[in-house]
Scaffold this active site. Structure first.
Site, PDB file in Angstrom:
ATOM      1  N   GLU A 242      12.908   2.656   1.174  1.00 34.14           N
ATOM      2  CA  GLU A 242      11.932   3.315   0.298  1.00 34.14           C
ATOM      3  C   GLU A 242      12.141   4.818   0.223  1.00 34.14           C
ATOM      4  O   GLU A 242      11.781   5.456  -0.768  1.00 34.14           O
ATOM      5  CB  GLU A 242      10.501   3.024   0.777  1.00 34.14           C
TER       6      GLU A 242
ATOM      7  N   GLY B  44       9.952  -4.184   0.713  1.00 33.03           N
ATOM      8  CA  GLY B  44       8.948  -5.233   0.813  1.00 33.03           C
ATOM      9  C   GLY B  44       9.534  -6.581   1.218  1.00 33.03           C
ATOM     10  O   GLY B  44       8.826  -7.423   1.784  1.00 33.03           O
TER      11      GLY B  44
ATOM     12  N   ALA C  55       9.790  -4.697  -3.245  1.00 25.88           N
ATOM     13  CA  ALA C  55       8.816  -4.714  -4.328  1.00 25.88           C
ATOM     14  C   ALA C  55       9.542  -4.355  -5.622  1.00 25.88           C
ATOM     15  O   ALA C  55      10.587  -3.693  -5.600  1.00 25.88           O
ATOM     16  CB  ALA C  55       7.709  -3.710  -4.036  1.00 25.88           C
TER      17      ALA C  55
ATOM     18  N   GLU D  17       9.627  -6.422   4.836  1.00 29.53           N
ATOM     19  CA  GLU D  17       8.237  -6.466   5.315  1.00 29.53           C
ATOM     20  C   GLU D  17       7.660  -7.876   5.211  1.00 29.53           C
ATOM     21  O   GLU D  17       6.891  -8.312   6.072  1.00 29.53           O
ATOM     22  CB  GLU D  17       7.388  -5.460   4.525  1.00 29.53           C
TER      23      GLU D  17
END
Ligand code: HXC
Length: 258
Positions: A132, A109, A65, A112
């Site tokens: 993260e 992300g 992200a 993911e």
């Protein structure tokens, strides 16, 4: 449809979506994820498409992200915007197979996103991670849930708690990735896998995907029951008649996707 942060093309019955923020290592901001969702929905609705490939570039599938975009957000910002849920969960609603073709980094992300795809094919330079913890947060797009289901608790804890990256060979051994190929062959291999799938009966393919995904949501007995009902339903398909007749007649089936 004109997109800014992704590009799309079709190759026969295969749709290819390329994440296109190369200077930011394909960091996934809300606009990119909205565009990805729109493209996926459009291809899912298109009868001319049988499978979808998502890829990045040689350096990054996606490095996560967008940290710059997130850094000043507060609880109320992300809660009100339903961050992640709103723009990231489209991919779970796509009923045709989605293949991630991963080269370079698939982090946070990005990993993911790959985990939300149905098949992950990796280039030899691929690196998977959930870093993260470096940022004072935790995975937020299913990493703590899908990663242990893919690679087991030990490796998932190791990756999420230490930010250690897995290379392609380890990822294949651990079950995160279905095949590893040389970088220069990645896209061809992913497109070939997608083309093979897209040549089968689309409803049968969709039933396979739906049934395998049910394995992650249901106890075994319910999952087998669900599979059995879909299997029975498959006998309502013209493609079942064609596929089985073609085998008996020793010829190639001509599926009509109905
Ligand atoms: C915003 C990013 C970014 C990211 C890289 N960039 N990753 N920008 N968000 N996630 C930007 C860098 O700031 C830099 O911009 C440019 O891309 C190139 O990156 P470099 O760091 O210079 O490249 P390199 O040294 O090769 O290192 C690559 C890297 C590193 C290992 C991928 O960039 C990195 O560690 N990125 C962050 C990975 C990460 O923490 N991901 C998790 C994000 S949180 P400039 O302008 O300087 O050129 C997350 C939360 C998930 O995903 C929650 C639900 C989605």
């Amino acid at each position: 449809m004109a997109y800014e942060l992704i590009s799309t093309e079709t190759r026969g019955r295969v749709a290819l979506v390329t994440l296109n923020r190369p200077k930011q290592m394909n960091a996934l901001n809300p606009q990119l994820m909205q565009e990805l969702g729109q493209a996926l929905y459009a291809f899912d609705a298109d009868d001319a498409i049988g499978a979808i490939v998502i890829t990045g570039n040689d350096k990054a599938f996606a490095a996560g992200a967008d940290i710059g975009a997130m850094k000043d957000w507060n609880f109320i910002d992300v809660y009100r915007a339903d961050y992640i849920t709103r723009d990231w969960e489209h991919i779970r609603r796509i009923r045709k197979p989605v293949i991630a073709a991963v080269a370079g980094y698939a982090l946070g992300g990005g990993n993911e996103l790959a985990l939300m795809c149905d098949i992950v094919i990796a280039a030899e330079n691929a690196k998977f991670g959930q870093p993260e913890i470096n940022l004072g947060v935790l995975p937020g797009a299913g990493g703590t849930q899908r990663l242990p289901r893919a690679v087991g608790k030990a490796k998932a804890m190791d990756m999420c708690l230490t930010a250690r990256m897995m290379d392609a060979a380890e990822a294949e051994k651990a079950g995160l990735v279905s095949r590893v190929v040389p970088l220069e062959k990645l896209l061809d291999e992913a497109l070939a896998v997608a083309a093979k799938i897209a040549a089968y009966s689309l409803p049968a393919v969709m039933m396979v995907k739906e049934s395998i995904n049910a394995a992650y949501e249901m106890p075994l007995s319910e999952g087998v029951h669900f599979e059995r009902r879909l299997f029975h339903a498959a006998f309502a398909l013209a493609d079942q008649k064609e596929g089985m007749a073609a085998f008996v007649d020793k010829r190639k089936p001509e599926f009509k996707n109905k």
